[in-house]
Motif scaffolding. Structure first.
Motif, PDB file in Angstrom:
ATOM      1  N   HIS A   6       0.833  -1.209   0.000  1.00 41.64           N
ATOM      2  CA  HIS A   6       0.000   0.000   0.000  1.00 41.64           C
ATOM      3  C   HIS A   6       0.867   1.259   0.000  1.00 41.64           C
ATOM      4  N   ILE A   7       1.911   1.266   0.814  1.00 41.26           N
ATOM      5  CA  ILE A   7       2.806   2.417   0.863  1.00 41.26           C
ATOM      6  C   ILE A   7       3.462   2.634  -0.502  1.00 41.26           C
ATOM      7  N   PHE A   8       3.997   1.559  -1.075  1.00 43.07           N
ATOM      8  CA  PHE A   8       4.706   1.649  -2.345  1.00 43.07           C
ATOM      9  C   PHE A   8       3.790   2.112  -3.476  1.00 43.07           C
ATOM     10  N   LEU A   9       2.575   1.592  -3.510  1.00 48.79           N
ATOM     11  CA  LEU A   9       1.651   1.911  -4.596  1.00 48.79           C
ATOM     12  C   LEU A   9       1.118   3.342  -4.515  1.00 48.79           C
ATOM     13  N   SER A  10       1.411   4.026  -3.422  1.00 44.23           N
ATOM     14  CA  SER A  10       1.011   5.431  -3.302  1.00 44.23           C
ATOM     15  C   SER A  10       1.867   6.344  -4.156  1.00 44.23           C
ATOM     16  N   GLY A  11       3.015   5.854  -4.623  1.00 40.33           N
ATOM     17  CA  GLY A  11       3.913   6.674  -5.404  1.00 40.33           C
ATOM     18  C   GLY A  11       4.656   7.678  -4.535  1.00 40.33           C
ATOM     19  N   GLU A  12       5.298   8.637  -5.174  1.00 41.22           N
ATOM     20  CA  GLU A  12       6.123   9.620  -4.457  1.00 41.22           C
ATOM     21  C   GLU A  12       5.592  11.037  -4.588  1.00 41.22           C
ATOM     22  N   GLY A  13       4.382  11.183  -5.125  1.00 45.78           N
ATOM     23  CA  GLY A  13       3.884  12.525  -5.396  1.00 45.78           C
ATOM     24  C   GLY A  13       3.369  13.285  -4.200  1.00 45.78           C
ATOM     25  N   ASP A  14       2.858  12.583  -3.189  1.00 43.37           N
ATOM     26  CA  ASP A  14       2.218  13.294  -2.085  1.00 43.37           C
ATOM     27  C   ASP A  14       2.309  12.482  -0.793  1.00 43.37           C
ATOM     28  N   ASP A  15       2.913  13.065   0.224  1.00 39.70           N
ATOM     29  CA  ASP A  15       3.067  12.370   1.506  1.00 39.70           C
ATOM     30  C   ASP A  15       1.730  12.118   2.186  1.00 39.70           C
ATOM     31  N   LEU A  16       0.798  13.056   2.076  1.00 40.65           N
ATOM     32  CA  LEU A  16      -0.501  12.887   2.745  1.00 40.65           C
ATOM     33  C   LEU A  16      -1.302  11.763   2.097  1.00 40.65           C
ATOM     34  N   LEU A  17      -1.214  11.652   0.774  1.00 42.47           N
ATOM     35  CA  LEU A  17      -1.869  10.534   0.093  1.00 42.47           C
ATOM     36  C   LEU A  17      -1.289   9.211   0.581  1.00 42.47           C
ATOM     37  N   LYS A  18       0.026   9.163   0.725  1.00 47.57           N
ATOM     38  CA  LYS A  18       0.692   7.941   1.185  1.00 47.57           C
ATOM     39  C   LYS A  18       0.229   7.565   2.600  1.00 47.57           C
ATOM     40  N   LEU A  19       0.108   8.549   3.469  1.00 48.15           N
ATOM     41  CA  LEU A  19      -0.333   8.279   4.838  1.00 48.15           C
ATOM     42  C   LEU A  19      -1.800   7.839   4.867  1.00 48.15           C
ATOM     43  N   GLY A  20      -2.621   8.412   3.995  1.00 45.83           N
ATOM     44  CA  GLY A  20      -4.007   7.971   3.901  1.00 45.83           C
ATOM     45  C   GLY A  20      -4.117   6.529   3.458  1.00 45.83           C
ATOM     46  N   ASN A  21      -3.311   6.167   2.458  1.00 47.80           N
ATOM     47  CA  ASN A  21      -3.290   4.788   1.977  1.00 47.80           C
ATOM     48  C   ASN A  21      -2.787   3.846   3.074  1.00 47.80           C
ATOM     49  N   PHE A  22      -1.790   4.290   3.812  1.00 45.16           N
ATOM     50  CA  PHE A  22      -1.222   3.504   4.902  1.00 45.16           C
ATOM     51  C   PHE A  22      -2.261   3.180   5.971  1.00 45.16           C
ATOM     52  N   MET A  23      -3.117   4.130   6.306  1.00 45.92           N
ATOM     53  CA  MET A  23      -4.061   3.896   7.406  1.00 45.92           C
ATOM     54  C   MET A  23      -5.465   3.519   6.935  1.00 45.92           C
TER      55      MET A  23
END
Length: 199
Positions: A6-23
């Motif tokens: 999930h973290i990896f598939l969030s890409g590198e464009g946005d940290d908040l998107l990554k954290l949303g995907n993480f939780m």
């Protein structure tokens, strides 16, 4: 998919998107609307990844192999196995060193801890303490993760023994994971407007 995917598939464009995907797993129903827009997008992306994964014939084939031993916990175990294969084939999917990638994500959690809900803050603290993301890389690490998961079910799931199933049929699981994950990446890459992906 489990945490690393999930973290990896969030890409590198946005940290908040990554954290949303993480939780994403800890946010129910319309609760996602309580978060900033980019976090909302990550939560909705998480749900879309899960929907795609659960319906995919290759994932279902892997899961089916585990059902006779682990019942309805087979899907959770397959998620963990697939994170193991993501670490095993990491260089096929990323040019960044895996250990460096993991440390960078732990730093992100620490810097933006307030974005996470209380449940995810607690999970993240255990994740960093026991280095779950690195643990996916070995049988012994997987065994520890599965044991901790099994404890939360009062050992009803028998997940602590699932590494033996992976060792016995690793090549079969691996042959299913590789094309599946490529297709999952293609699915995620085609998504350009996660705000509209309500589930």
């Amino acid at each position: 998919m489990n945490f690393l995917a999930h973290i990896f598939l969030s890409g590198e464009g946005d940290d908040l998107l990554k954290l949303g995907n993480f939780m994403g797993d800890t946010v129910r129903g319309k609760q996602y609307l309580n978060y900033p827009k980019e976090v909302q997008r990550g939560i909705l992306l998480h749900r879309q990844i899960d929907t795609f994964t659960d319906a995919h014939p290759l994932f279902r084939q892997s899961k089916k192999r585990l059902v006779p031993f682990y019942g309805h916990y087979a899907g959770v175990i397959t998620d963990v196995f697939y994170d193991y294969f993501l670490t095993k084939h990491w260089k096929n999917f990323s040019t960044e060193d895996l250990d460096g990638y993991i440390e960078r994500f732990y730093t992100l959690i620490q810097e933006k801890k307030e974005v996470l809900n209380p449940q995810m803050q607690s999970i993240a603290s255990y994740m960093m303490r026991d280095n779950w993301l690195k643990a996916y890389q070995s049988y012994s690490g997987l065994a520890q993760i599965l044991y901790q998961m099994d404890r939360r079910t009062d050992f009803r799931s028998q997940m602590q023994y699932a590494v033996t199933s992976l060792q016995a049929e690793e090549s079969l699981f691996e042959k299913e994971f590789l094309p599946f994950f490529t297709q999952l990446q293609e699915f995620v890459n085609k998504k350009s407007n996660y705000q509209s992906l309500e589930t």
